[in-house]
Design an enzyme around this catalytic site. Structure first.
Site, PDB file in Angstrom:
ATOM      1  N   GLU A   1       0.754  -1.186  -0.184  1.00 49.38           N
ATOM      2  CA  GLU A   1       0.005   0.016  -0.166  1.00 49.38           C
ATOM      3  C   GLU A   1       0.850   1.252   0.156  1.00 49.38           C
ATOM      4  OE1 GLU A   1      -3.450   1.992   3.005  1.00 49.38           O
ATOM      5  OE2 GLU A   1      -2.012   0.468   3.675  1.00 49.38           O
TER       6      GLU A   1
ATOM      7  N   LYS B   1      -9.389   2.149  -3.016  1.00 48.19           N
ATOM      8  CA  LYS B   1      -9.889   1.677  -1.768  1.00 48.19           C
ATOM      9  C   LYS B   1     -11.202   2.043  -1.618  1.00 48.19           C
ATOM     10  CE  LYS B   1      -8.657   1.166   3.431  1.00 48.19           C
ATOM     11  NZ  LYS B   1      -7.723   1.737   4.249  1.00 48.19           N
TER      12      LYS B   1
ATOM     13  N   CYS C   1      -5.364  -2.846   2.840  1.00 45.81           N
ATOM     14  CA  CYS C   1      -5.089  -2.430   4.196  1.00 45.81           C
ATOM     15  C   CYS C   1      -6.672  -3.222   4.945  1.00 45.81           C
ATOM     16  CB  CYS C   1      -5.044  -1.167   4.723  1.00 45.81           C
ATOM     17  SG  CYS C   1      -4.383  -0.774   6.198  1.00 45.81           S
TER      18      CYS C   1
END
Length: 521
Positions: free
Chosen positions: A276, A343, A393
């Site tokens: 990430e 995301k 994440c």
């Protein structure tokens, strides 16, 4: 004599009161701390102590309100202790003094403890029938239902679920392919109930329950996948304090490119995966950094999946000039971007401020002037035979996000993360253990690439291959990641199973409550 007798009786009652209060609290603290990943010793079976302690505290209560209070106070120390790591990013990167950072684990622990209080209210409701086999099943369903609610309420926080405690023993997780991680948590409660207060009928059920948990993992034989992929992961171990230093951007990019050149030379992978925000710059903008990245990938002649910040310009009136996204780019072997994923489930107070329009005095706890916006491009990213479902994440803790990626055609899941925020703590391991559940639930291998650990290749059975150590610079490689298309029973009946938990819970609570009232009348 009478005074002595009364004094002795008073002391005995005081002793019993302290035992009733602190005995379950100690059990819950030990079960929660040692049951989940921690810096000392992780023993998965210890997690059975948590629901056992809550059941005891509820049985000693005299009212529903007292049951809630007992459950809340019993669970709070264990949850707060297991979430101790929350204070690290709040202090080190959010700028709060320790006096304000240290209460954060207690506040979040209190949220989880509130669900424990609700569980104890359910126990108290069926107290007269608590020894019945149906009570065992009901309490398991009640716990599963509460974890399901916790997964969604207030944006969701599915951390410290009972099932994740068993991740180091993946053989115990096979049933997650049938009932999901929440169902496994419910079974753990059933076993705990049977061991604690079960009568002869319910204790007979212990071995079948344990067998039910172990059977899928022991009997399932790995099938030859239709295809496999060779993947290398780069764990750059970039210091979080330097990552967003503009003067370090070129050095960080060089670190990742040099490690990637080495990985390609040694392993000849089909894909290289970076963590990430491994590119700490706006790759979408023309710059020397963007050019160097594209030229480096073209030199490798291997596709690269890498995280980076991104932005877009909103079109709605009164909108800010631009909003940020947490993005994963897929670059082809010639260095050109092929696709991207933004995301979609952001971290509250980390990437956005809940109710920020009404609470402008609350700021994010991480650096950055602008808030993030969730992405809408959720399709799997295609590279050769790999259809990669991205989970960035924190997204790995939510079963519905992995469910959606597989529904859209993902034959492998990729979780890129940066857990360097949490220092040398147990948070990266707790995060990894939740990812293990997603692999088993969906029958998909997971490529988990992080900046500082724990990076790992997770098999569809929950097994780990090549987990890295924390804060080390590593190249991890797997030459044969299975690309699977077969869907699990849990996937095929995802919404039905999740609906069944609360419906059956309410029905069984009502049946047992009515039976208890009739017994007393």
């Amino acid at each position: 004599m009478s005074n002595k007798s009364n004094g002795s009786s008073s002391q005995s009652q005081c002793h019993d009161s302290l035992l009733n209060r602190f005995g379950p609290m100690g059990m819950a603290l030990a079960g929660t701390w040692f049951g989940f990943a921690n810096p000392l010793l992780h023993f998965p079976m210890a997690i059975l102590l948590l629901p056992a302690a809550l059941i005891l505290s509820a049985l000693w209560a005299q009212s529903h309100a007292q049951a809630f209070k007992n459950g809340f106070l019993t669970a709070l120390p264990g949850y707060a202790a297991s979430l101790y790591w929350l204070a690290i990013p709040v202090h080190d990167h959010g700028g709060l003094p320790w006096v304000l950072a240290l209460p954060c684990p207690v506040l979040v622990g209190a949220l989880l403890a509130a669900y424990a209080g609700l569980f104890c209210m359910g126990v108290h409701l069926i107290k007269p029938q608590i020894f019945q086999p149906l009570a065992m099943l009901t309490l398991g369903l009640l716990w599963a239902s509460l974890e399901l609610v916790r997964n969604h309420f207030l944006t969701g926080f599915s951390w410290l679920t009972l099932a994740q405690a068993m991740a180091p023993w993946p053989t115990t997780l096979g049933l997650a392919a049938w009932v999901g991680g929440f169902g496994i948590s419910g079974l753990i409660v059933c076993v705990s109930h049977s061991l604690l207060i079960g009568n002869s009928a319910t204790r007979v059920a212990i071995l079948p329950l344990i067998g039910l948990c172990l059977l899928p993992g022991l009997t399932s034989s790995p099938r030859n996948p239709e295809a496999t992929a060779s993947v290398s992961m780069i764990q750059g171990n970039i210091d979080q304090g330097l990552k967003w230093d503009v003067g370090m951007q070129a050095d960080i990019l060089k670190t990742y490119l040099d490690l990637s050149f080495k990985a390609v030379a040694e392993n000849a992978p089909d894909l290289v995966v970076w963590p990430e925000t491994a590119m700490p710059f706006y790759f979408q903008d023309p710059s020397d950094l963007t050019t160097n990245m594209r030229l480096g990938v073209a030199r490798m002649q291997v596709p690269v999946l890498a995280g980076a910040p991104a932005y877009s310009i909103p079109m709605e009136p009164d909108a800010p000039s631009y909003v940020l996204h947490n993005r994963a780019y897929l670059l082809g072997a010639n260095g050109e971007p092929l696709a991207a994923y933004d995301k979609e489930h952001l971290v509250p107070f980390g990437e956005y401020v809940p109710l920020g329009k009404w609470l402008p005095f609350i700021t994010k706890l991480v650096p950055g002037q602008f808030e993030f916006r969730p992405g809408r491009n959720t399709e799997p990213l295609q590279s050769g035979p790999m259809a990669m479902g991205l989970l960035i994440c924190y997204e790995a803790i939510f079963p519905e996000l992995a469910q959606r990626q597989v529904e859209l055609g993902a034959n492998v899941l990729v979780n890129i993360s940066n857990d360097a925020w949490f220092g040398h703590s147990s948070a990266p391991w707790q995060h990894l253990h939740l990812s293990v559940l997603r692999a088993v639930e969906q029958n998909r291998a997971i490529i988990r690439s992080t900046n500082s650990g724990v990076s790992a290749f997770i098999g569809p059975d929950g097994s780990l291959r090549g987990p890295t150590t924390l804060f080390s610079t590593k190249i991890a490689h797997d030459p044969a990641i299975p690309l699977l298309t077969e869907k699990t029973f849990y996937h095929e009946h995802f919404y039905l199973i999740h609906m069944a938990f609360p419906i059956l819970t309410i029905a069984f609570l009502w049946v047992l409550w009515r039976a208890g009232r009739q017994t007393h009348t």
